[in-house]
Design a protein around this motif. Structure first.
Motif, short mmCIF file in Angstrom:
data_model
loop_
_atom_site.label_atom_id
_atom_site.label_comp_id
_atom_site.label_asym_id
_atom_site.label_seq_id
_atom_site.Cartn_x
_atom_site.Cartn_y
_atom_site.Cartn_z
N SER A 9 9.68 7.59 -9.84
CA SER A 9 8.62 7.14 -8.93
C SER A 9 8.89 5.73 -8.44
O SER A 9 8.58 5.39 -7.29
CB SER A 9 7.26 7.20 -9.64
OG SER A 9 7.21 6.32 -10.75
N THR A 10 9.50 4.90 -9.30
CA THR A 10 9.83 3.53 -8.90
C THR A 10 10.93 3.52 -7.84
O THR A 10 10.89 2.72 -6.90
CB THR A 10 10.26 2.70 -10.12
OG1 THR A 10 9.16 2.62 -11.02
CG2 THR A 10 10.68 1.30 -9.71
N ILE A 11 11.90 4.40 -7.98
CA ILE A 11 12.97 4.49 -6.98
C ILE A 11 12.37 4.77 -5.61
O ILE A 11 12.74 4.15 -4.60
CB ILE A 11 13.98 5.58 -7.36
CG1 ILE A 11 14.80 5.13 -8.57
CG2 ILE A 11 14.90 5.92 -6.18
CD1 ILE A 11 15.73 6.19 -9.13
N VAL A 12 11.41 5.69 -5.55
CA VAL A 12 10.77 6.03 -4.28
C VAL A 12 9.84 4.91 -3.82
O VAL A 12 9.93 4.43 -2.69
CB VAL A 12 9.99 7.35 -4.41
CG1 VAL A 12 9.22 7.65 -3.10
CG2 VAL A 12 10.93 8.50 -4.73
N GLY A 13 8.92 4.50 -4.69
CA GLY A 13 7.91 3.51 -4.31
C GLY A 13 8.51 2.15 -3.95
O GLY A 13 8.18 1.57 -2.91
N GLU A 14 9.39 1.65 -4.81
CA GLU A 14 10.00 0.35 -4.54
C GLU A 14 10.96 0.42 -3.36
O GLU A 14 11.13 -0.56 -2.63
CB GLU A 14 10.74 -0.15 -5.79
CG GLU A 14 9.85 -0.50 -6.96
CD GLU A 14 9.15 -1.84 -6.79
OE1 GLU A 14 8.97 -2.29 -5.66
OE2 GLU A 14 8.77 -2.43 -7.83
N GLY A 15 11.59 1.58 -3.18
CA GLY A 15 12.45 1.74 -2.02
C GLY A 15 11.67 1.62 -0.73
O GLY A 15 12.08 0.93 0.22
N LEU A 16 10.52 2.29 -0.67
CA LEU A 16 9.67 2.20 0.51
C LEU A 16 9.12 0.79 0.69
O LEU A 16 9.05 0.28 1.82
CB LEU A 16 8.52 3.21 0.40
CG LEU A 16 8.89 4.68 0.56
CD1 LEU A 16 7.71 5.57 0.20
CD2 LEU A 16 9.36 4.96 1.98
N ASP A 17 8.74 0.17 -0.42
CA ASP A 17 8.21 -1.20 -0.37
C ASP A 17 9.24 -2.16 0.24
O ASP A 17 8.92 -2.92 1.16
CB ASP A 17 7.83 -1.65 -1.78
CG ASP A 17 7.21 -3.05 -1.80
OD1 ASP A 17 5.99 -3.14 -1.90
OD2 ASP A 17 7.97 -4.03 -1.73
N SER A 18 10.45 -2.12 -0.28
CA SER A 18 11.50 -3.02 0.22
C SER A 18 11.85 -2.73 1.66
O SER A 18 12.01 -3.64 2.48
CB SER A 18 12.76 -2.89 -0.66
OG SER A 18 12.48 -3.28 -1.99
N LEU A 69 0.81 -1.21 0.00
CA LEU A 69 0.00 0.00 0.00
C LEU A 69 0.85 1.26 0.00
O LEU A 69 0.64 2.18 -0.80
CB LEU A 69 -0.94 0.01 1.22
CG LEU A 69 -2.26 -0.75 1.09
CD1 LEU A 69 -3.05 -0.62 2.38
CD2 LEU A 69 -3.08 -0.23 -0.09
N VAL A 70 1.81 1.33 0.90
CA VAL A 70 2.65 2.52 1.00
C VAL A 70 3.45 2.72 -0.28
O VAL A 70 3.51 3.82 -0.84
CB VAL A 70 3.60 2.44 2.21
CG1 VAL A 70 4.58 3.61 2.21
CG2 VAL A 70 2.81 2.42 3.51
N GLY A 71 4.06 1.62 -0.78
CA GLY A 71 4.88 1.73 -1.97
C GLY A 71 4.10 2.13 -3.21
O GLY A 71 4.52 3.02 -3.96
#
Length: 222
Positions: free
Chosen positions: A147-156, A118-120
């Motif tokens: 956006s992927t750098i931010v979203g996937e970073g938060l996800d991981s 959800l957050v990512g």
């Protein structure tokens, strides 16, 4: 109220499918060149690519609706799997333990996965939509990758931390490894993203800019 087009339904369907399938196959751990990561990484980055497509073409609100749909479908899949696990096995069927091992999950990992998703995904959609307005629709590659750098970073970060903190397992290595794989996936898929986005914009006759959008996790009441 305008009905969603069949193209929107197709993209949303692939988004949800990639999410649910990635969570099912993630129980297998893969090791390549000394780096360990869940098998779900084969499919999960596709959800971010399709999320980028949804946000870029149909806007943040449409992407948010599909993100929550994916959340609900994942809950349904997990509930169905857990129900099947706890149903009494036939006496002549010897594979109950293997079934539980393959499809079962712990509540900690399950909740960590949902929170990270959800957050990512919401962060990914927000960053892409804001960058689209800021760049006036130019340089699509910069906002899909950014956006992927931010979203996937938060996800991981969220998943690995919530799932494994305090267990004695290393956290930094899996966080960085999974993040780099996901971002690399996005970079390699950039030509495909351009092709799909351009096709949808041309055939749908739509290109949403979230100039006055309120970037809230849930739709705000009017």
């Amino acid at each position: 109220m305008k009905q969603p087009s069949w193209l929107f339904v197709v993209v949303a369907g692939f988004f949800v499918t990639s999410l649910v399938v990635s969570n099912i196959i993630a129980v297998k751990l893969v090791e390549i060149s000394g780096q360990v990561f869940p098998a779900g990484l084969v499919v999960f980055p596709l959800a971010y690519i399709l999320g980028d497509v949804l946000t870029e073409v149909y806007g943040f609100r449409a992407a948010r609706a599909v993100i929550w749909l994916g959340f609900a479908c994942n809950l349904l899949a997990i509930a169905a799997i857990q129900a099947a696990i706890h149903l009494p096995a036939a006496g002549f069927w010897p594979n109950q333990d293997a079934y539980e091992t393959t499809l079962g999950t712990t509540w900690r990992i399950f909740l960590a996965s949902l929170a990270a998703y959800l957050v990512g995904e919401l962060a990914n959609a927000t960053v892409l939509a804001r960058m689209k307005v800021a760049t006036r629709g130019r340089w699509l590659w910069s906002r899909t990758i950014g956006s992927t750098i931010v979203g996937e970073g938060l996800d991981s970060l969220i998943f690995v931390t919530l799932a494994f903190a305090g267990t004695g397992a290393s956290l930094a290595n899996p966080i960085v490894t999974t993040w780099l794989i996901k971002v690399g996936y996005e970079i390699l898929a950039t030509p495909l993203t351009y092709a799909v986005v351009n096709y949808l914009k041309r055939h749908e006759g739509i290109d949403v800019y979230d100039t006055h959008t309120r970037f809230m996790p849930l739709p705000a009441r009017r």
